[in-house]
Design an enzyme around this catalytic site. Structure first.
Site, mmCIF file in Angstrom:
data_model
loop_
_atom_site.group_PDB
_atom_site.id
_atom_site.type_symbol
_atom_site.label_atom_id
_atom_site.label_comp_id
_atom_site.label_asym_id
_atom_site.label_seq_id
_atom_site.Cartn_x
_atom_site.Cartn_y
_atom_site.Cartn_z
ATOM 1 N N THR A 1 -4.581 14.877 -7.090
ATOM 2 C CA THR A 1 -4.273 15.439 -5.765
ATOM 3 C C THR A 1 -2.821 15.243 -5.358
ATOM 4 O O THR A 1 -2.372 15.854 -4.386
ATOM 5 C CB THR A 1 -5.166 14.792 -4.692
ATOM 6 O OG1 THR A 1 -4.887 13.380 -4.630
ATOM 7 C CG2 THR A 1 -6.639 15.015 -5.012
ATOM 8 N N ASP B 1 6.004 -34.233 15.518
ATOM 9 C CA ASP B 1 5.635 -33.608 16.787
ATOM 10 C C ASP B 1 4.484 -34.374 17.433
ATOM 11 O O ASP B 1 3.505 -34.744 16.768
ATOM 12 C CB ASP B 1 5.214 -32.165 16.536
ATOM 13 C CG ASP B 1 4.798 -31.452 17.800
ATOM 14 O OD1 ASP B 1 5.685 -30.995 18.538
ATOM 15 O OD2 ASP B 1 3.578 -31.356 18.043
ATOM 16 N N CYS C 1 -2.813 6.677 -0.974
ATOM 17 C CA CYS C 1 -3.665 6.152 0.098
ATOM 18 C C CYS C 1 -3.549 4.639 0.179
ATOM 19 O O CYS C 1 -3.036 3.981 -0.730
ATOM 20 C CB CYS C 1 -5.140 6.492 -0.165
ATOM 21 S SG CYS C 1 -5.499 8.240 -0.335
ATOM 22 N N CYS D 1 -6.120 8.419 5.962
ATOM 23 C CA CYS D 1 -5.970 6.954 6.122
ATOM 24 C C CYS D 1 -4.571 6.548 6.555
ATOM 25 O O CYS D 1 -4.340 5.388 6.878
ATOM 26 C CB CYS D 1 -6.353 6.238 4.838
ATOM 27 S SG CYS D 1 -5.167 6.429 3.471
ATOM 28 N N ARG E 1 2.418 12.323 -1.768
ATOM 29 C CA ARG E 1 2.529 12.438 -0.316
ATOM 30 C C ARG E 1 1.437 11.608 0.358
ATOM 31 O O ARG E 1 0.407 11.293 -0.246
ATOM 32 C CB ARG E 1 2.440 13.892 0.134
ATOM 33 C CG ARG E 1 1.130 14.581 -0.180
ATOM 34 C CD ARG E 1 1.103 15.984 0.415
ATOM 35 N NE ARG E 1 -0.098 16.716 0.081
ATOM 36 C CZ ARG E 1 -1.269 16.572 0.698
ATOM 37 N NH1 ARG E 1 -1.394 15.708 1.691
ATOM 38 N NH2 ARG E 1 -2.324 17.279 0.335
ATOM 39 N N CYS F 1 -9.041 3.522 2.144
ATOM 40 C CA CYS F 1 -9.226 4.924 2.519
ATOM 41 C C CYS F 1 -10.698 5.318 2.416
ATOM 42 O O CYS F 1 -11.350 5.028 1.405
ATOM 43 C CB CYS F 1 -8.386 5.825 1.620
ATOM 44 S SG CYS F 1 -8.469 7.573 2.095
ATOM 45 N N CYS G 1 -1.643 10.348 2.520
ATOM 46 C CA CYS G 1 -2.967 10.843 2.893
ATOM 47 C C CYS G 1 -3.005 11.089 4.406
ATOM 48 O O CYS G 1 -2.571 10.252 5.196
ATOM 49 C CB CYS G 1 -4.022 9.816 2.494
ATOM 50 S SG CYS G 1 -5.695 10.204 3.052
#
Length: 492
Positions: A30, A439, A34, A68, A63, A38, A65
């Site tokens: 694709t 402390d 992601c 998500c 690129r 996702c 998603c």
């Protein structure tokens, strides 16, 4: 982790949100990348590729998603906690240094040549500083497109792009939508913030315990600089292009953040500083599993898992306040700091609340006469020495600081003892292993839990908590009845 293919595949198949930000999954079929959690059907393992950053996935031609939104996942704890040159570079890039000063400026801050920085980042995160800054600009642009009414031309330059054409090209390449299409999508489902403000969600890894995180910030708040109002911690911000105001409100799965900026070019830096303030890039599962393995801390971790270290939006401010807080109560330290802010801090307009000033810069404080401090002579000398060193830039406490070098430089200043240096390391420099054996609150907690109370013996006992001793301090403090451990419930 991204190089451990088998582990990454298991995380993706189980949709394990704990690994969001640790790595990114790209799908060959694709050309989409992601986050591990996702919700879409997991791809076949042989179609998966793994990258350490969103920028590296984008550089490889994938690129983001649309479902998500991997570009908006929590940051990697590696860059937040590590102290090496790559982690320091990643923090500086997140703070916008490449956009403001270019790669030569980034390299100069780190003491390397631009070519060396390029080589280090390429080897470690799969891409160089320009691609990392480009990915951050794309995410900043998306936030401005979706949450403001700014004209898209103004968004382009506010996000740091050199031209409208490059803005359009990058947004379309990264998100597979044009800027206009992105804005149209969000307008169908949500209203945008008012003029001059940006409303967004700051994601984190669960669990998160807000009690000590917001409780500490509010209990130590400097009047006029910080406040708790309507269920939100609010404070002024000193940003590269002008002042800002932020309101941070804890929610179940995010921190609601509303920023009022005088210049939208500061959006990326403001988000980075707010995440750093709330320690939102921590990995609470890893921290808590390690600390809970010690029987002395197991019950405390189980009672309120996910404690973060309350940090600072400005380490120099934190350092000054740590000196002001030496050997005095929390309330007295806040009073001293508030008086200095009212006297010497830059005024800020806050139509939504009671914030009035930025905390004074080191340069301003170093120029003030002694009588305005109303402190013992030794503490005035310590404050002056620190302010002068910070103003002269002989000590670097910024996001890209070398923590070991900064510690040595702070220890060399007169009047800065181990407690002050470790507070600065823990809350200013973000050292996850900073420890405060001397402390008072830590010593009292040690007694309650049957741990050695003397500093030297406690340091030896705390070896088992490394490298997360700063988080152990939060669990130790939580055993006491103090306002720093309680989430405020009333308005200011």
């Amino acid at each position: 982790m991204y190089e451990d293919t088998e582990r990454c595949v298991r995380a993706v198949q189980s949709k394990d949100a704990r690994f969001d930000g640790w790595f990114f999954t790209a799908v060959l079929t694709t050309r989409i990348y992601c986050r591990p959690s996702c919700p879409v059907v997991a791809p076949k393992p042989h179609n998966m590729r793994f990258y350490p950053t969103a920028a590296a996935a984008q550089q490889a031609g994938f690129r983001a998603c649309k479902r998500c939104r991997p570009d908006a996942s929590p940051g990697s704890p590696a860059w937040d906690h590590r102290a090496d040159v790559v982690a320091r570079a990643m923090r500086l890039i997140g703070d916008g240094v490449v956009d403001r000063e270019g790669v030569p400026g980034l390299a100069a801050r780190l003491g390397y040549s631009p070519r060396q920085i390029q080589r280090h980042l390429q080897a470690e995160v799969g891409t160089g500083p320009l691609a990392l800054a480009r990915a951050q600009r794309a995410q900043t642009a998306r936030l401005l497109i979706e949450t403001t009414d700014l004209a898209l031309t103004d968004v382009a330059f506010a996000a740091g792009f050199g031209s409208v054409r490059s803005f359009n090209d990058v947004v379309r390449e990264v998100f597979a939508l044009s800027p206009r299409e992105l804005r149209a999508r969000v307008r169908r489902g949500a209203a945008t913030a008012g003029s001059g403000t940006v409303a967004l969600r700051l994601p984190f890894r669960r669990p998160l315990c807000p009690d000590n995180l917001f409780g500490h910030l509010v209990a130590t708040a400097v009047p006029g600089v910080e406040e708790w109002r309507d269920g939100a911690y609010r404070r002024t911000l000193r940003l590269p292009h002008g002042p800002g105001v932020v309101a941070l409100r804890p929610a179940e799965d995010h921190v609601a953040c509303e920023l009022r900026l005088s210049d939208f070019r500061d959006l990326g830096a403001a988000i980075a500083r707010c995440r750093r303030l709330l320690d939102l890039d921590a990995d609470p599962i890893a921290v808590d599993e390690h600390l809970a393995s010690d029987p002395a801390l197991a019950d405390e971790v189980a009672a309120a898992p996910g404690r973060r270290v309350p940090r600072s939006v400005d380490a120099e401010e934190l350092a000054i306040r740590a000196v002001l807080g030496q050997q005095v109560s929390t309330a007295a330290a806040a009073t001293h700091a508030g008086r200095l802010a009212a006297l010497a801090g830059e005024t800020v307009a806050d139509p939504d609340g009671g914030l009035t000033h930025l905390f004074p810069s080191a340069e301003t404080l170093s120029a003030l006469p002694d009588d305005v401090f109303r402190l013992p002579a030794a503490r005035i000398a310590a404050l002056r020495g620190l302010a002068a060193a910070l103003a002269a830039r002989t000590i670097d406490l910024g996001p890209g600081a070398d923590r070991a070098a900064a510690r040595e430089q702070l220890q060399a200043l007169p009047g800065l003892g181990p407690w002050t240096v470790e507070v600065i390391a823990m809350r200013g420099l973000g050292d996850p292993d900073a420890f405060l054996p001397g402390d008072l609150g830590v010593r009292l907690a040690a007694e309650r839990l049957g741990l050695p109370a003397s500093p030297a013996a406690l340091v030896r006992r705390a070896e088992a908590w490394r490298p997360w001793r700063a988080y152990a301090v939060q669990y130790l403090w939580a055993t006491g009845d103090h306002a720093v451990n309680r989430l405020p419930v009333t308005a200011a």
